[in-house]
Design a protein around this motif. Structure first.
Motif, PDB file in Angstrom:
ATOM      1  N   VAL A  23     -12.250   3.850   7.581  1.00  0.00           N
ATOM      2  CA  VAL A  23     -11.876   5.147   7.005  1.00  0.00           C
ATOM      3  C   VAL A  23     -10.356   5.306   7.007  1.00  0.00           C
ATOM      4  N   LEU A  24      -9.713   4.931   8.114  1.00  0.00           N
ATOM      5  CA  LEU A  24      -8.250   4.999   8.181  1.00  0.00           C
ATOM      6  C   LEU A  24      -7.602   4.110   7.121  1.00  0.00           C
ATOM      7  N   THR A  25      -8.126   2.918   6.929  1.00  0.00           N
ATOM      8  CA  THR A  25      -7.589   2.012   5.917  1.00  0.00           C
ATOM      9  C   THR A  25      -7.666   2.626   4.535  1.00  0.00           C
ATOM     10  N   VAL A  26      -8.818   3.202   4.201  1.00  0.00           N
ATOM     11  CA  VAL A  26      -8.991   3.817   2.882  1.00  0.00           C
ATOM     12  C   VAL A  26      -8.025   4.990   2.711  1.00  0.00           C
ATOM     13  N   ILE A  27      -7.907   5.836   3.730  1.00  0.00           N
ATOM     14  CA  ILE A  27      -7.009   6.992   3.647  1.00  0.00           C
ATOM     15  C   ILE A  27      -5.556   6.538   3.504  1.00  0.00           C
ATOM     16  N   ILE A  28      -5.151   5.561   4.299  1.00  0.00           N
ATOM     17  CA  ILE A  28      -3.766   5.069   4.250  1.00  0.00           C
ATOM     18  C   ILE A  28      -3.472   4.405   2.904  1.00  0.00           C
ATOM     19  N   LEU A  29      -4.428   3.641   2.380  1.00  0.00           N
ATOM     20  CA  LEU A  29      -4.220   3.014   1.073  1.00  0.00           C
ATOM     21  C   LEU A  29      -4.106   4.055  -0.031  1.00  0.00           C
ATOM     22  N   LYS A  30      -4.910   5.117   0.046  1.00  0.00           N
ATOM     23  CA  LYS A  30      -4.818   6.183  -0.966  1.00  0.00           C
ATOM     24  C   LYS A  30      -3.491   6.921  -0.889  1.00  0.00           C
ATOM     25  N   SER A  31      -2.896   6.981   0.305  1.00  0.00           N
ATOM     26  CA  SER A  31      -1.604   7.659   0.444  1.00  0.00           C
ATOM     27  C   SER A  31      -0.447   6.765   0.004  1.00  0.00           C
ATOM     28  N   GLY A  32      -0.705   5.469  -0.225  1.00  0.00           N
ATOM     29  CA  GLY A  32       0.310   4.570  -0.748  1.00  0.00           C
ATOM     30  C   GLY A  32       1.140   3.843   0.292  1.00  0.00           C
ATOM     31  N   LYS A  33       0.782   3.924   1.550  1.00  0.00           N
ATOM     32  CA  LYS A  33       1.540   3.256   2.610  1.00  0.00           C
ATOM     33  C   LYS A  33       0.964   1.850   2.827  1.00  0.00           C
ATOM     34  N   VAL A  34       1.433   0.923   2.017  1.00  0.00           N
ATOM     35  CA  VAL A  34       0.855  -0.418   1.982  1.00  0.00           C
ATOM     36  C   VAL A  34       1.110  -1.181   3.286  1.00  0.00           C
ATOM     37  N   ARG A  35       2.313  -1.081   3.827  1.00  0.00           N
ATOM     38  CA  ARG A  35       2.643  -1.834   5.038  1.00  0.00           C
ATOM     39  C   ARG A  35       1.769  -1.401   6.224  1.00  0.00           C
ATOM     40  N   ALA A  37      -1.104   0.074   5.977  1.00  0.00           N
ATOM     41  CA  ALA A  37      -2.487  -0.284   5.631  1.00  0.00           C
ATOM     42  C   ALA A  37      -2.779  -1.743   5.981  1.00  0.00           C
ATOM     43  N   ARG A  38      -1.803  -2.632   5.785  1.00  0.00           N
ATOM     44  CA  ARG A  38      -2.009  -4.041   6.136  1.00  0.00           C
ATOM     45  C   ARG A  38      -2.252  -4.207   7.628  1.00  0.00           C
ATOM     46  N   ILE A  39      -1.501  -3.476   8.431  1.00  0.00           N
ATOM     47  CA  ILE A  39      -1.662  -3.562   9.883  1.00  0.00           C
ATOM     48  C   ILE A  39      -3.056  -3.087  10.295  1.00  0.00           C
ATOM     49  N   VAL A  40      -3.461  -1.950   9.758  1.00  0.00           N
ATOM     50  CA  VAL A  40      -4.779  -1.399  10.095  1.00  0.00           C
ATOM     51  C   VAL A  40      -5.882  -2.314   9.566  1.00  0.00           C
ATOM     52  N   GLN A  41      -5.668  -2.871   8.367  1.00  0.00           N
ATOM     53  CA  GLN A  41      -6.680  -3.759   7.786  1.00  0.00           C
ATOM     54  C   GLN A  41      -6.843  -5.037   8.599  1.00  0.00           C
ATOM     55  N   MET A  42      -5.759  -5.572   9.146  1.00  0.00           N
ATOM     56  CA  MET A  42      -5.876  -6.761  10.003  1.00  0.00           C
ATOM     57  C   MET A  42      -6.613  -6.431  11.298  1.00  0.00           C
ATOM     58  N   SER A  43      -6.368  -5.249  11.847  1.00  0.00           N
ATOM     59  CA  SER A  43      -7.126  -4.813  13.024  1.00  0.00           C
ATOM     60  C   SER A  43      -8.604  -4.670  12.680  1.00  0.00           C
ATOM     61  N   LEU A  44      -8.868  -4.129  11.503  1.00  0.00           N
ATOM     62  CA  LEU A  44     -10.245  -3.983  11.032  1.00  0.00           C
ATOM     63  C   LEU A  44     -10.935  -5.343  10.952  1.00  0.00           C
ATOM     64  N   ILE A  84     -14.011  -3.354  -0.683  1.00  0.00           N
ATOM     65  CA  ILE A  84     -13.397  -2.060  -1.005  1.00  0.00           C
ATOM     66  C   ILE A  84     -11.948  -2.025  -0.540  1.00  0.00           C
ATOM     67  N   SER A  85     -11.711  -2.385   0.711  1.00  0.00           N
ATOM     68  CA  SER A  85     -10.350  -2.294   1.236  1.00  0.00           C
ATOM     69  C   SER A  85      -9.408  -3.302   0.572  1.00  0.00           C
ATOM     70  N   THR A  86      -9.888  -4.510   0.296  1.00  0.00           N
ATOM     71  CA  THR A  86      -9.032  -5.519  -0.337  1.00  0.00           C
ATOM     72  C   THR A  86      -8.705  -5.145  -1.770  1.00  0.00           C
ATOM     73  N   ARG A  87      -9.689  -4.711  -2.518  1.00  0.00           N
ATOM     74  CA  ARG A  87      -9.432  -4.325  -3.909  1.00  0.00           C
ATOM     75  C   ARG A  87      -8.559  -3.082  -3.998  1.00  0.00           C
ATOM     76  N   MET A  88      -8.712  -2.162  -3.044  1.00  0.00           N
ATOM     77  CA  MET A  88      -7.825  -1.000  -3.030  1.00  0.00           C
ATOM     78  C   MET A  88      -6.390  -1.425  -2.744  1.00  0.00           C
ATOM     79  N   ALA A  89      -6.213  -2.359  -1.823  1.00  0.00           N
ATOM     80  CA  ALA A  89      -4.868  -2.827  -1.476  1.00  0.00           C
ATOM     81  C   ALA A  89      -4.210  -3.559  -2.641  1.00  0.00           C
ATOM     82  N   LYS A  90      -4.991  -4.298  -3.398  1.00  0.00           N
ATOM     83  CA  LYS A  90      -4.451  -5.032  -4.541  1.00  0.00           C
ATOM     84  C   LYS A  90      -4.436  -4.198  -5.813  1.00  0.00           C
TER      85      LYS A  90
END
Length: 119
Positions: A23-35, A37-44, A84-90
């Protein structure tokens, strides 16, 4: 408290943390904070591994058709969460693929919860 209970409680905790991180990854990606989001996504992704290892240990301790089926649905759920998270990031998530993936997410989550708690 037996050894099976330790695996069960750690597995449930890993799933909870995984869902919060997703959920945090999706919210952070929607807010546009890519860097961030990458950190949270790696933790995920690290928690995906912990969920899979603890889930495998539970299946080995208690083999029956319901746990094997739940494991397959859980792998499907993790796959959909990663898509979902990868396609949102890209920025490759179109409206059609977004709806399709979110429907898969809901169905797989409900199946995992059903086989995990009701059966």
């Amino acid at each position: 408290m037996g050894q099976y209970d330790i695996y069960l409680h750690s597995h449930a905790l890993f799933w909870f943390i995984t869902m919060v991180l997703f959920v945090l990854t999706v919210i952070i990606l929607k807010s546009g904070k890519v860097r961030l989001a990458r950190i949270v996504q790696m933790s995920l992704r690290g928690f995906y591994i912990l969920v899979l290892i603890s889930g495998f240990a539970l299946v080995v301790k208690n083999i029956w058709w319901g746990s094997i089926l739940k494991g397959l649905f859980a792998i499907w759920l993790i796959y959909v969460m990663e898509m979902i998270s990868t396609r949102m990031a890209k920025k490759e998530l179109t409206m059609k693929s977004s709806i399709f993936l979110w429907i898969q997410f809901i169905i797989s989550l409900l199946l995992v919860l059903y086989f995990g708690y009701l059966i």
